[in-house]
Design an enzyme around this catalytic site. Sequence first.
Site: not given
Length: 612
Positions: A220-221, A223, A285-287, A291, A363, A365
Amino acid sequence: HHQDQGGREGSRKEHLPLSLSLSHSLPTSVRLGEGGADPGSNPPSPPSLRGWQRHSLVRGIRGSSTDLRVCVCACVRQRARTPRPNDMAQFAARVVAPAPHVGGRRTRRGANGKNQATRRNGAHTAALAQAPHTQTKHTNGNAATSTPSSREALMKLQAQAGTNRYAQEPKSSIIGIGLTIHNAPVELREKLAVPEQEWPRAIEEMCKYPHIDEAAILSTCNRLEIYSVALSFNRGVREIEEWLSSSSGVPLEELRPYLFLLKDKDATRHLLQVSSGLDSLVMGEGQILAQVKQVFKVGQECNGFGRQLSGLFKQAITCGKRVRSETNIASGAVSVSSAAAELAQLKLPTQDWETARVAIIGAGKMSRLLVKHLASKGCSEVTVVNRSAARVEELQNDFPDVTIQMKLMPDLMEVVGESDVVFAASGSESILIHKNDVEGMVTPPEVVGGVRRFVDISVPRNIDPAISELGNGKVFNVDDLKEVVEANKKQRAAAAAAAETLIFEEQDAFDAWRDSLETVPTIKRLRAKAEDIRQAELEKTLSKLGDNLTKKERRAVEDLSRGIVNKLLHGPMQALRSDATDASSIGETLENMYALERMFDLKEDFVFPGRK
């Protein structure tokens, strides 16, 4: 210490390497004889001999270190084939045979390169090999060592020559290794980032290493984390590090200071914390849970995403859902996107979005969340730049209260020049806006401080950090969000403590499930052994009964044999089956498994490590 034939007492320094050389070189040479690593390469770590084996072997040596090296080398030369019993007998005779020092000195090599002591004692060695019950005594008369005891130890070693070298290690290890926003700068994280479409390839490459059975990657951004199931922890770690270095192009020496390394329970606990949002930059945070779900979804299509990691990620998803539903960790929680919007607002002189022109690159998530949080903070007009128009149109439909202007990527520089705050949240893996692109642009108005602000929450980064060197430009990235979310962590401290309790429960459930997997091979081997016995005895019985039996009678005899076996196995099978959700019953089940393995001799056949 012992006295040589010259009567001079040898030093401990002289004979200590002899004992160590035996306990390490001997098992290694046996493995080389089985077809192991090349002598020129680094040999694997030798398995530890039990105390009585090691001391018996050391007591059996009455020769010089030169003779020992000859014996070990002789075994190494045969590495291309499995040692035969005759080879081991000769090897045992060479190790046990005495080769006394001459005149208190070490033996020397003659002009022809052969060991003189070996030539002189050749006849004695051959005689000793033919007379295993002979006793050898020291010249000082103080101690006598029985040759059979040494021979027995060596014969036991021979019997173990076909044993899997991992037999004495615990079950396969779960390894967690990677780097996060907490311990690695964005400059390094972007080099190691792996796009989602590349996850299957990465899993396949890692599983090609000989000690990696399963692998999963979470990128992810904030980790990059790799979870794997390895036959050997140390070798598995080295192989994952090698893959990380080769895939990213970052030398291992530069990479290691930033890596975290976790094993088994620590690794599983970390993943449960990650999915629960406790390890996120923005706590709760739920994102990140979405992931983790995506890792599991992608893994279902990969051969290297095996049973253990599948169970681990299932447990992580369950844990993340429980933490968010049973605690207040997500109440009023902010995401990376909302933190970016808040940071940009704090940097505006007026802290009012009505005075700033806003543009968003991408554009997806993250951009959707940006629009949502900007709208909640009073921003009513946004320009969105994207490669295609479809997603921008979706945003326009989903946020009717916000005026969203659509632009395509060819118009990017024009949009940047007309904006005061630019957010980058695209999936591009390269820099989209360079320093020289901004250098000639018109300076923003004084109402925003005459500075064009860039907030880059993409990893890899999309905006050149060198833009900050300009007088009218300032770049922020995800690492700059820490000051915004620090207060958020303090507010959620109580909820985090409650979440830890749930994480412990979910970890115990996973550990119990993983332990229950140990009985599966034993159940299969027990059934296979019973079926082999049944088939053999059935054939004997049918051959005695002759060919006069009808098909119905043969079927009746076969059903009888199968019924007897099934009823006899019912009790042992029930003892090997346990409720994986009940951690307290696992210990009893494993005790039953070990007992059945001893009673029925259910030892797993040797499989050379690395062959899958």
